[in-house]
Design an enzyme around this catalytic site. Sequence first.
Site, PDB file in Angstrom:
ATOM      1  N   ASN A  98       2.981  -7.049   9.084  1.00  0.00           N
ATOM      2  CA  ASN A  98       3.763  -7.273   7.761  1.00  0.00           C
ATOM      3  C   ASN A  98       4.632  -6.475   7.953  1.00  0.00           C
ATOM      4  O   ASN A  98       4.861  -5.183   7.838  1.00  0.00           O
ATOM      5  CB  ASN A  98       2.737  -6.547   6.769  1.00  0.00           C
ATOM      6  N   LYS A 100       7.322  -6.220   5.950  1.00  0.00           N
ATOM      7  CA  LYS A 100       7.720  -5.547   4.603  1.00  0.00           C
ATOM      8  C   LYS A 100       9.200  -6.029   4.577  1.00  0.00           C
ATOM      9  O   LYS A 100       9.687  -7.132   4.808  1.00  0.00           O
ATOM     10  CB  LYS A 100       7.536  -4.175   4.641  1.00  0.00           C
ATOM     11  N   HIS A 133      -1.147  -6.401  -1.814  1.00  0.00           N
ATOM     12  CA  HIS A 133      -0.515  -5.317  -0.820  1.00  0.00           C
ATOM     13  C   HIS A 133      -0.448  -4.048  -2.026  1.00  0.00           C
ATOM     14  O   HIS A 133       0.143  -4.279  -2.876  1.00  0.00           O
ATOM     15  CB  HIS A 133       0.795  -5.488  -0.414  1.00  0.00           C
ATOM     16  N   GLU A 190       1.756  -1.825  -2.146  1.00  0.00           N
ATOM     17  CA  GLU A 190       3.032  -1.719  -2.513  1.00  0.00           C
ATOM     18  C   GLU A 190       3.122  -2.560  -3.860  1.00  0.00           C
ATOM     19  O   GLU A 190       4.211  -2.416  -4.648  1.00  0.00           O
ATOM     20  CB  GLU A 190       4.032  -1.820  -1.538  1.00  0.00           C
ATOM     21  N   GLU A 220      -7.077  -1.828   3.179  1.00  0.00           N
ATOM     22  CA  GLU A 220      -5.728  -0.751   3.463  1.00  0.00           C
ATOM     23  C   GLU A 220      -5.900   0.292   2.649  1.00  0.00           C
ATOM     24  O   GLU A 220      -5.365   0.436   1.536  1.00  0.00           O
ATOM     25  CB  GLU A 220      -4.606  -1.600   3.344  1.00  0.00           C
ATOM     26  N   GLY A 234       1.813   3.727   6.127  1.00  0.00           N
ATOM     27  CA  GLY A 234       3.146   4.143   6.495  1.00  0.00           C
ATOM     28  C   GLY A 234       3.031   5.795   6.503  1.00  0.00           C
ATOM     29  O   GLY A 234       4.170   6.421   6.524  1.00  0.00           O
ATOM     30  N   SER A 267      -1.414   2.589   9.310  1.00  0.00           N
ATOM     31  CA  SER A 267      -0.962   3.503  10.323  1.00  0.00           C
ATOM     32  C   SER A 267      -1.783   3.223  11.482  1.00  0.00           C
ATOM     33  O   SER A 267      -2.053   3.858  12.470  1.00  0.00           O
ATOM     34  CB  SER A 267      -1.351   4.925   9.873  1.00  0.00           C
TER      35      SER A 267
HETATM   36  P1  PGA Z   1       1.524   0.460   8.074  1.00  0.00           P
HETATM   37  O1  PGA Z   1       1.699  -0.411   7.033  1.00  0.00           O
HETATM   38  O2  PGA Z   1       0.987  -0.059   9.287  1.00  0.00           O
HETATM   39  O3  PGA Z   1       3.093   0.969   8.256  1.00  0.00           O
HETATM   40  O4  PGA Z   1       0.775   1.819   7.756  1.00  0.00           O
HETATM   41  C1  PGA Z   1       0.387  -1.204   6.875  1.00  0.00           C
HETATM   42  C2  PGA Z   1       0.595  -2.152   5.682  1.00  0.00           C
HETATM   43  O5  PGA Z   1       1.155  -1.762   4.809  1.00  0.00           O
HETATM   44  O6  PGA Z   1       0.247  -3.312   5.753  1.00  0.00           O
END
Ligand code: PGA
Length: 249
Positions: A9, A11, A94, A96, A166, A172, A212
């Site tokens: 992803n 982003k 997601h 976010e 997640e 993140g 992460s």
């Molecule tokens: P990350 O994000 O691996 O940077 O923690 C995962 C995600 O948001 O899908």
Amino acid sequence: MRKKIVAGNWKMNNTLQEGIQLAKDVCNKTIPQDVKVILGTPFIHLTEVAKVVKGTPVAVAAQNCADKAAGAYTGEVSAAMIKSAGIEYVILGHSERRAYYGETNTILAEKVKLALENGLLPIFCIGEVLEERESGILFDVIKKQLEEGLFFLGADEFKKVVIAYEPVWAIGTGKVATPAQAQEMHAYIRQQVAAKYGNTMADDTTILYGGSCKASNAGELFANPDVDGGLIGGASLKADEFLGIVNAF
Ligand code: PGA
């Protein structure tokens, strides 16, 4: 059928040129035959990245789609448009999108419906925030997200969906879930799928872990019986690190 999947992803990262280069770098590596690799790119990259991956085992995902089919919705991109660019998957729900853009389970259910109607395969994200985990309501939160976002689907539609668990506190932050925490929730999700659609469907459902995940911790996460791969944010932005995860099974 249950698959091993590693989905990146990206982003809101990478210019178009950087994205094309990253896709080329991923496609130039040897990918194990039993792992499905997916690149989740910004809308603007989709068509070009689709050209790069053509003829390789790598697939492409959009990171969102509109909750309306077509019409006067300035700035939105429909599921039909994404499909017409030759794209197979769409990441929906997601955290976010839920947190910053007000996407509720009701809106997400519309998106899931439109994605499937237009031949896109949803990668549907669910996860609890830290207070929900600490106050012990984490399973209720996940259950509600599943029930309202996905469980309205008939079995023929549901079987096309990939679920990504997640935990929001792990996204993140560098604070990855322990293998035991991931396994516990993945087993719970599979149990919920079994209760709704039966054991065969539950066995066949692909459930990814996200938050992460990197090359150094992917192996112990993926070794769990109910963890079928990962949805990868930060670590998907470097081809070598991403391929380290792809090879971690
Ligand atoms: P990350 O994000 O691996 O940077 O923690 C995962 C995600 O948001 O899908």
